[in-house]
Design a protein around this motif. Structure first.
Motif, PDB file in Angstrom:
ATOM      1  N   SER A 184       4.163  27.478  17.704  1.00 25.22           N
ATOM      2  CA  SER A 184       3.059  27.593  18.650  1.00 25.22           C
ATOM      3  C   SER A 184       3.084  28.984  19.284  1.00 25.22           C
ATOM      4  CB  SER A 184       3.244  26.508  19.719  1.00 25.22           C
ATOM      5  OG  SER A 184       2.439  26.729  20.832  1.00 25.22           O
ATOM      6  N   SER A 185       2.281  29.901  18.719  1.00 26.59           N
ATOM      7  CA  SER A 185       2.221  31.254  19.262  1.00 26.59           C
ATOM      8  C   SER A 185       0.919  31.422  20.040  1.00 26.59           C
ATOM      9  CB  SER A 185       2.358  32.299  18.151  1.00 26.59           C
ATOM     10  OG  SER A 185       2.557  33.574  18.698  1.00 26.59           O
ATOM     11  N   SER A 186       0.549  32.655  20.323  1.00 27.96           N
ATOM     12  CA  SER A 186      -0.565  32.870  21.242  1.00 27.96           C
ATOM     13  C   SER A 186      -1.247  34.208  20.982  1.00 27.96           C
ATOM     14  CB  SER A 186      -0.022  32.852  22.673  1.00 27.96           C
ATOM     15  OG  SER A 186      -0.958  33.337  23.597  1.00 27.96           O
ATOM     16  N   CYS A 187      -2.536  34.250  21.314  1.00 26.49           N
ATOM     17  CA  CYS A 187      -3.268  35.517  21.206  1.00 26.49           C
ATOM     18  C   CYS A 187      -2.799  36.520  22.249  1.00 26.49           C
ATOM     19  CB  CYS A 187      -4.767  35.276  21.342  1.00 26.49           C
ATOM     20  SG  CYS A 187      -5.272  34.669  22.969  1.00 26.49           S
ATOM     21  N   THR A 188      -1.954  36.083  23.195  1.00 26.67           N
ATOM     22  CA  THR A 188      -1.415  37.029  24.177  1.00 26.67           C
ATOM     23  C   THR A 188      -0.628  38.146  23.490  1.00 26.67           C
ATOM     24  OG1 THR A 188       0.591  35.716  24.509  1.00 26.67           O
ATOM     25  CG2 THR A 188      -1.231  35.312  26.022  1.00 26.67           C
ATOM     26  N   ASN A 239       5.937  37.773  26.265  1.00 24.74           N
ATOM     27  CA  ASN A 239       7.049  38.379  25.536  1.00 24.74           C
ATOM     28  C   ASN A 239       7.813  37.330  24.730  1.00 24.74           C
ATOM     29  OD1 ASN A 239       8.373  40.751  24.822  1.00 24.74           O
ATOM     30  ND2 ASN A 239       9.907  40.553  26.426  1.00 24.74           N
ATOM     31  N   THR A 240       7.956  36.108  25.292  1.00 24.39           N
ATOM     32  CA  THR A 240       8.674  35.066  24.549  1.00 24.39           C
ATOM     33  C   THR A 240       7.922  34.686  23.271  1.00 24.39           C
ATOM     34  OG1 THR A 240       7.666  33.190  25.750  1.00 24.39           O
ATOM     35  CG2 THR A 240       9.733  34.094  26.632  1.00 24.39           C
ATOM     36  N   LYS A 241       6.597  34.773  23.286  1.00 16.30           N
ATOM     37  CA  LYS A 241       5.833  34.476  22.074  1.00 16.30           C
ATOM     38  C   LYS A 241       6.044  35.568  21.024  1.00 16.30           C
ATOM     39  CE  LYS A 241       4.178  30.554  23.330  1.00 16.30           C
ATOM     40  NZ  LYS A 241       4.754  29.331  22.716  1.00 16.30           N
ATOM     41  N   GLN A 242       6.050  36.832  21.477  1.00 13.28           N
ATOM     42  CA  GLN A 242       6.307  37.934  20.546  1.00 13.28           C
ATOM     43  C   GLN A 242       7.716  37.830  19.960  1.00 13.28           C
ATOM     44  OE1 GLN A 242       5.518  41.823  22.134  1.00 13.28           O
ATOM     45  NE2 GLN A 242       3.490  41.301  22.880  1.00 13.28           N
ATOM     46  N   LEU A 283       1.042  30.066  14.406  1.00 12.76           N
ATOM     47  CA  LEU A 283      -0.379  29.931  14.723  1.00 12.76           C
ATOM     48  C   LEU A 283      -0.631  30.595  16.072  1.00 12.76           C
ATOM     49  CD1 LEU A 283      -1.114  26.221  13.687  1.00 12.76           C
ATOM     50  CD2 LEU A 283      -1.433  28.306  12.342  1.00 12.76           C
ATOM     51  N   ARG A 284      -1.449  31.633  16.055  1.00 16.25           N
ATOM     52  CA  ARG A 284      -1.784  32.338  17.288  1.00 16.25           C
ATOM     53  C   ARG A 284      -3.066  31.746  17.866  1.00 16.25           C
ATOM     54  NH1 ARG A 284      -0.586  38.343  14.699  1.00 16.25           N
ATOM     55  NH2 ARG A 284       1.705  38.217  14.831  1.00 16.25           N
ATOM     56  N   TYR A 285      -2.888  30.868  18.874  1.00 15.79           N
ATOM     57  CA  TYR A 285      -4.051  30.215  19.468  1.00 15.79           C
ATOM     58  C   TYR A 285      -4.766  31.161  20.404  1.00 15.79           C
ATOM     59  CZ  TYR A 285      -0.600  26.374  19.169  1.00 15.79           C
ATOM     60  OH  TYR A 285       0.393  25.509  18.822  1.00 15.79           O
ATOM     61  N   PHE A 286      -6.074  30.883  20.519  1.00 13.77           N
ATOM     62  CA  PHE A 286      -6.831  31.536  21.569  1.00 13.77           C
ATOM     63  C   PHE A 286      -6.824  30.573  22.776  1.00 13.77           C
ATOM     64  CE2 PHE A 286      -6.977  34.532  18.381  1.00 13.77           C
ATOM     65  CZ  PHE A 286      -7.405  35.729  18.922  1.00 13.77           C
ATOM     66  N   ASN A 287      -7.895  30.065  23.290  1.00 14.81           N
ATOM     67  CA  ASN A 287      -7.835  29.296  24.544  1.00 14.81           C
ATOM     68  C   ASN A 287      -8.171  27.826  24.310  1.00 14.81           C
ATOM     69  OD1 ASN A 287      -8.298  32.213  25.223  1.00 14.81           O
ATOM     70  ND2 ASN A 287      -8.035  31.416  27.298  1.00 14.81           N
ATOM     71  N   PRO A 288      -7.172  26.959  24.194  1.00 18.05           N
ATOM     72  CA  PRO A 288      -7.430  25.540  23.933  1.00 18.05           C
ATOM     73  C   PRO A 288      -7.972  24.828  25.174  1.00 18.05           C
ATOM     74  CG  PRO A 288      -5.158  26.171  23.370  1.00 18.05           C
ATOM     75  CD  PRO A 288      -5.736  27.261  24.198  1.00 18.05           C
ATOM     76  N   ILE A 289      -9.030  24.054  24.988  1.00 20.70           N
ATOM     77  CA  ILE A 289      -9.632  23.304  26.101  1.00 20.70           C
ATOM     78  C   ILE A 289     -10.110  21.948  25.578  1.00 20.70           C
ATOM     79  CG2 ILE A 289     -10.373  25.396  27.312  1.00 20.70           C
ATOM     80  CD1 ILE A 289     -13.266  24.770  26.337  1.00 20.70           C
ATOM     81  N   GLY A 290     -10.548  21.093  26.502  1.00 18.18           N
ATOM     82  CA  GLY A 290     -11.142  19.818  26.108  1.00 18.18           C
ATOM     83  C   GLY A 290     -10.147  18.669  26.141  1.00 18.18           C
ATOM     84  N   ALA A 291     -10.569  17.556  25.578  1.00 12.92           N
ATOM     85  CA  ALA A 291      -9.760  16.341  25.543  1.00 12.92           C
ATOM     86  C   ALA A 291     -10.209  15.501  24.352  1.00 12.92           C
ATOM     87  CB  ALA A 291      -9.936  15.550  26.841  1.00 12.92           C
TER      88      ALA A 291
END
Length: 338
Positions: free
Chosen positions: A123-127, A152-155, A176-184
Motif C-alpha cells: 500500500s503506497s501513495s501518490c505522496t 518518507n515511510t512510503k518512499q 500500488l500508489r493510491y491517489f485519494n480513496p473516498i466513499g463506502a
C-alpha cells in the motif's frame, strides 16, 4: 488460496477483504485495532456471507510475526496495509511512524524470504511524487523529497521491497500508489471510521453535513487552479479494492514482467476542493458551511494520476464517479450516526 491482509479492519483493508472473499479467496486478517474496530468483521461477514479469520496482533512484535507465519505456512500472498497514516501526526511523532511503518514491513519480508514462493502487494501513495512537474502523473515521474515522515515511510517502504526483490527471486511484489480513496461500500455496512478529528476532506465534509462539525475549513483559495483551491484525484474505495485483486491475480498467475512493479491507482481526473463541496451539496441536498482559511504547509497544488499503465497492464479501470463516492460516504455517515 489463503491471503493475509494486514490492517484488514481499516478503511481500505476492509473493502479489499470484501472483494477478495467475493472472488473466492480465503482471507486471514491481522490488525492491532489501534485505528480500527473489531466490529468491522460483522460488516464484512454481512456483505460476503463469510467471516474471515482474524488475529489481533501487533506486527512490531517480531516473535509474534514469526509464530504467525509458522502457523499459517500456506499463505499464498500478503496485502500490506498495516501502517500509521496521518501526515500531521507523523511530523509530531516521527519515530512512531518509522517504527510502525518500516519495521513491520521488514518483519513480513523476512518471513516471505523463507517461503519457496510468495507475493506481496504494498500500500503506497501518490505522496511519493510530491508536487509533480507534469500532470497527469505517470509512474516514471521523479520521486520528490518527502514532505512528512509518513510520506518518507512510503518512499522507504518501496525501496526496501525493491532492494529485497533484487536478491530474493522467490518474492514477487507490486506497489500500488493510491491517489485519494473516498466513499463506502454500497451496502453501508463498512466505510471510513476516523478516530477523533478527521485527517481527510471527505469525512470532514460528511460530518459537517450531519451537523457534527460547525464549519468546514478550505485551506487556501489562491492556488494557480481554476477556482483557486487544491486539486486531487478522488477514487472510490471499492474501485481501489478491485485494483488490489487485479494486482494479486497478476502475481499469482505469473503475468508480472518482473518481480517488482509499480502502478498508479486513481481515476485520471482531478477535482478541486470547491468542486467536491459542490458535488456533495448536489448529491446530499445539504448546504455546507465552509470558510476559506490560510494554506497548510506541505499541501501540493494539484495531483492526479495517469492510469494508462494500470488500465492496460492490470486490465483494471475505475468505474465509479466522484458523485457515486460522495453519495456512498454520505449514506455511510448517516448510517453510523443512527
Amino acid at each position: 488460496m489463503k491471503i493475509l491482509v494486514t490492517g484488514g479492519l481499516g478503511f481500505i483493508g476492509s473493502h479489499v477483504v470484501v472483494e477478495l472473499q467475493n472472488e473466492g479467496f480465503e482471507v486471514v486478517i491481522i490488525d492491532n485495532l489501534s485505528n480500527s474496530s473489531e466490529d468491522v468483521l460483522k460488516g464484512i461477514t454481512a456483505i460476503t456471507g463469510k467471516q474471515p479469520l482474524f488475529e489481533k496482533l501487533d506486527l512490531r512484535d517480531k516473535p509474534l510475526v514469526v509464530d504467525f507465519f509458522k502457523k499459517h505456512h500456506d499463505i499464498l500472498g500478503v496485502i500490506h496495509f498495516a501502517a500509521s497514516k496521518a501526515v500531521g501526526e507523523s511530523v509530531d511523532l516521527p519515530l512512531l511512524y518509522y517504527e510502525n511503518n518500516l519495521n513491520t514491513l521488514i518483519y513480513i519480508l523476512q518471513e516471505l524470504q523463507k517461503k519457496e514462493a510468495s507475493n506481496i502487494i504494498f500500500s503506497s501513495s501518490c505522496t511519493v511524487y510530491g508536487q509533480a512537474d507534469v500532470l497527469p502523473i505517470t509512474e516514471s515521474a521523479p520521486i520528490k523529497p518527502a514532505e512528512s515522515p509518513y510520506g518518507n515511510t512510503k518512499q522507504i517502504g518501496e525501496e526496501i521491497i525493491k532492494d529485497t526483490c533484487k536478491v530474493s527471486s522467490n518474492i514477487n511484489a507490486i506497489a500500488l500508489r493510491y491517489f485519494n480513496p473516498i466513499g463506502a461500500h454500497e451496502s453501508v455496512k463498512i466505510g471510513e471510521l476516523p478516530i477523533g478529528t478527521p485527517q481527510n476532506l471527505i469525512p470532514f465534509i460528511t460530518q459537517t453535513g450531519m451537523g457534527l462539525r460547525e464549519q468546514l475549513s478550505v485551506f487556501g483559495d489562491d492556488y494557480p487552479t481554476e477556482d483557486g483551491t487544491c486539486i486531487r484525484d478522488y477514487i472510490h474505495v471499492v474501485d481501489l479494492a478491485k485494483a488490489h485483486v487485479a494486482a494479486l491475480k497478476r502475481l499469482i498467475n505469473g503475468d508480472n514482467s518482473g518481480n517488482y512493479e509499480v502502478f498508479n491507482i486513481g481515476t485520471g481526473k482531478g477535482s478541486s476542493v470547491i468542486e467536491v463541496i459542490n458535488a456533495f451539496e448536489e448529491v446530499s441536498g445539504q448546504k455546507l458551511n465552509y470558510k476559506i482559511v490560510d494554506k497548510r504547509a506541505g499541501d501540493v497544488i494539484a495531483a492526479f494520476a495517469d492510469t494508462t499503465k494500470a488500465n492496460n497492464v492490470l486490465g483494471w479501470k475505475s468505474e465509479l464517479s466522484l458523485k457515486d463516492a460522495l453519495l456512498s460516504a454520505w449514506k455511510w455517515e448517516q448510517e453510523i450516526r443512527k
